[in-house]
Motif scaffolding. Structure first.
Motif, PDB file in Angstrom:
ATOM      1  N   HIS A 190       0.864  -1.177   0.000  1.00  0.00           N
ATOM      2  CA  HIS A 190       0.000   0.000   0.000  1.00  0.00           C
ATOM      3  C   HIS A 190       0.909   1.239   0.000  1.00  0.00           C
ATOM      4  CE1 HIS A 190      -2.685   3.072   1.711  1.00  0.00           C
ATOM      5  NE2 HIS A 190      -3.687   2.340   1.192  1.00  0.00           N
ATOM      6  N   SER A 217      -0.284  -2.525   4.335  1.00  0.00           N
ATOM      7  CA  SER A 217       0.466  -1.490   5.053  1.00  0.00           C
ATOM      8  C   SER A 217       0.700  -1.948   6.486  1.00  0.00           C
ATOM      9  CB  SER A 217      -0.290  -0.159   5.042  1.00  0.00           C
ATOM     10  OG  SER A 217      -1.515  -0.261   5.757  1.00  0.00           O
ATOM     11  N   ASP A 238      -4.092  -6.494   1.042  1.00  0.00           N
ATOM     12  CA  ASP A 238      -4.816  -5.351   1.610  1.00  0.00           C
ATOM     13  C   ASP A 238      -4.991  -5.446   3.127  1.00  0.00           C
ATOM     14  OD1 ASP A 238      -6.217  -2.900   1.564  1.00  0.00           O
ATOM     15  OD2 ASP A 238      -8.143  -3.940   1.469  1.00  0.00           O
ATOM     16  N   MET A 240      -4.160  -4.025   6.857  1.00  0.00           N
ATOM     17  CA  MET A 240      -3.844  -2.737   7.474  1.00  0.00           C
ATOM     18  C   MET A 240      -3.449  -2.995   8.925  1.00  0.00           C
ATOM     19  SD  MET A 240      -6.147   0.756   7.841  1.00  0.00           S
ATOM     20  CE  MET A 240      -7.287   0.063   9.054  1.00  0.00           C
ATOM     21  N   SER A 242      -1.512  -1.754  12.521  1.00  0.00           N
ATOM     22  CA  SER A 242      -1.105  -0.632  13.343  1.00  0.00           C
ATOM     23  C   SER A 242       0.330  -0.832  13.828  1.00  0.00           C
ATOM     24  CB  SER A 242      -2.085  -0.479  14.513  1.00  0.00           C
ATOM     25  OG  SER A 242      -1.788   0.668  15.255  1.00  0.00           O
ATOM     26  N   HIS A 275      -7.476  -8.547   3.557  1.00  0.00           N
ATOM     27  CA  HIS A 275      -8.255  -7.443   4.135  1.00  0.00           C
ATOM     28  C   HIS A 275      -8.477  -7.647   5.639  1.00  0.00           C
ATOM     29  CE1 HIS A 275     -10.719  -3.878   3.753  1.00  0.00           C
ATOM     30  NE2 HIS A 275     -11.760  -4.464   4.319  1.00  0.00           N
ATOM     31  N   TRP A 277      -7.563  -6.137   9.400  1.00  0.00           N
ATOM     32  CA  TRP A 277      -7.128  -4.965  10.166  1.00  0.00           C
ATOM     33  C   TRP A 277      -6.604  -5.465  11.506  1.00  0.00           C
ATOM     34  CZ3 TRP A 277     -11.082  -0.712  12.095  1.00  0.00           C
ATOM     35  CH2 TRP A 277     -10.398   0.232  12.867  1.00  0.00           C
ATOM     36  N   TRP A 327     -14.946  -3.593   7.343  1.00  0.00           N
ATOM     37  CA  TRP A 327     -14.217  -2.384   7.716  1.00  0.00           C
ATOM     38  C   TRP A 327     -13.638  -1.714   6.477  1.00  0.00           C
ATOM     39  CZ3 TRP A 327      -9.026  -1.920   6.557  1.00  0.00           C
ATOM     40  CH2 TRP A 327      -8.340  -3.095   6.276  1.00  0.00           C
ATOM     41  N   ARG A 329     -10.655   1.513   5.206  1.00  0.00           N
ATOM     42  CA  ARG A 329      -9.519   2.351   5.605  1.00  0.00           C
ATOM     43  C   ARG A 329      -9.947   3.789   5.872  1.00  0.00           C
ATOM     44  NH1 ARG A 329      -4.103   0.776   4.626  1.00  0.00           N
ATOM     45  NH2 ARG A 329      -3.913  -1.356   3.803  1.00  0.00           N
ATOM     46  N   ASP A 330     -11.094   4.186   5.371  1.00  0.00           N
ATOM     47  CA  ASP A 330     -11.545   5.566   5.529  1.00  0.00           C
ATOM     48  C   ASP A 330     -11.619   5.947   7.001  1.00  0.00           C
ATOM     49  OD1 ASP A 330     -11.870   5.107   2.883  1.00  0.00           O
ATOM     50  OD2 ASP A 330     -14.005   5.574   2.805  1.00  0.00           O
TER      51      ASP A 330
END
Length: 333
Positions: A190, A217, A238, A240, A242, A275, A277, A327, A329-330
């Motif tokens: 990403h 990411s 994809d 995400m 932290s 995908h 998170w 979920w 990313r926005d």
């Protein structure tokens, strides 16, 4: 890692051996005194060079606990070294040694009490090696060899390993530390990239792998993929992630059943779906499976297979706290 079938083992009046499909079975015929000339001698395919420092690992399997004494010697045995005795547990075990070569050591010497198997001999110089290791940038499905890649430091400690990074990937303050015959594949990240991340193939392991698929990411993570062989970690498309996330495919230290001597905590692969998170300070342990579309809560500890898509996992130990969720990313406005 040395091919055990290719090792030359010299005859001994006290010990004998059998080779069979990547194992060496060692027998104690009779033990008198620990005279160096009576030890079982294994001729090393590549001698330990004077002045170098080496890590030596001997992988074992034994039906009952025993002791092993290990030494090294030069060609005419005018210079010898012995190391303190080690306990070999029932079941799977390993003995690790740090050898400072005071001469050119040609032989690895063994003295032991009961019969056992050797399933691995790995010898690696502690100085960094670039022998037969490669970094590739992947451009339109073509791998182009490069010396380095911006934003990520790649240290080869061993031989025969490869790192593939797809063109357009972004990194910042990240590192790969890779040992023998292992592979890292990172597809195009990403735009946020992979940042503040350490990928560590621990110890004297081999044939391990990490795949991070496209569009992922990571703001900060530690991957520990080592201490055992043939491990794999897969991160799907994809993702995400932290900060402060830890991924461990092995416990790193041995836990045995006291009655039967069986290793209780063997490493297992980790598979993380598309995908996903992953919240801050989460931990993902060996054998974990996380299905597509899932959320891992802050500080959650995942230690089993979650094969249901679109769930939220939280707590220690991790459990499903919500189902049929999605979920984006926005940001919440």
């Amino acid at each position: 890692m040395i091919n055990l079938n290719s090792l030359e083992i010299l005859p001994s009046e006290h010990f004998t051996f059998e080779k069979n499909e990547g194992l060496i079975k060692l027998f104690n015929v009779s033990i008198d005194k620990s005279e160096f000339s009576s030890w079982l001698k294994i001729k090393l395919p590549n001698y330990l060079k004077k002045g170098e420092v080496y890590s030596v690992k001997i992988g074992t399997f034994s039906v009952k606990s025993t002791k092993i004494l290990v030494g090294v010697s030069n060609y005419d045995e005018s210079v010898t070294r012995r190391f303190y005795p080690r306990e070999i547990p029932r079941g799977i075990g390993k003995a690790l040694y740090r050898v400072e070569a005071e001469d050119d050591y040609v032989f690895l010497n063994l003295y032991f009490e009961n019969e056992f198997f050797i399933n691995e001999v790995t010898i690696r110089p502690e100085s960094k090696s670039t022998g037969d290791n490669h970094i590739y940038k992947v451009v339109a499905d073509k791998a182009i060899e490069i010396d380095d890649y911006p934003g990520i430091r790649i240290d080869f400690i061993g031989e025969g390993s490869e790192v593939y990074i797809q063109e357009g990937s972004n990194f910042k303050n990240s590192q790969i530390k890779i040992v023998d015959f292992s592979k890292v594949i990172i597809e195009k990240t990403h735009p946020i990239g992979i940042n503040n991340t350490k990928i560590d193939f621990l110890g004297m392991s081999a044939h391990n792998s990490l795949l991070i698929k496209k569009g992922t990411s990571i703001s900060g993570a530690n991957f520990y993929i080592g201490s055992e062989n043939n491990l794999s970690v897969v991160v799907g498309e994809d993702n995400m992630w932290s900060t402060g996330i830890n991924v461990r495919a092995s416990d790193g230290h041995q836990i045995f059943d006291n009655k039967f001597g069986i290793l209780k905590n063997q490493a297992r692969p980790i598979v993380i779906g598309d995908h996903v998170w992953c919240g801050a300070n989460a931990t993902i342990l060996k054998g974990s499976v996380i299905a597509n579309g899932s959320i891992i809560g802050n500080s959650a500890v995942v230690a089993k297979k979650f094969q249901e898509n679109n769930v939220a996992i939280a707590g220690n130990p991790g459990k499903v706290v919500s189902r049929d969720i999605s979920w984006l990313r926005d940001l919440i406005i």
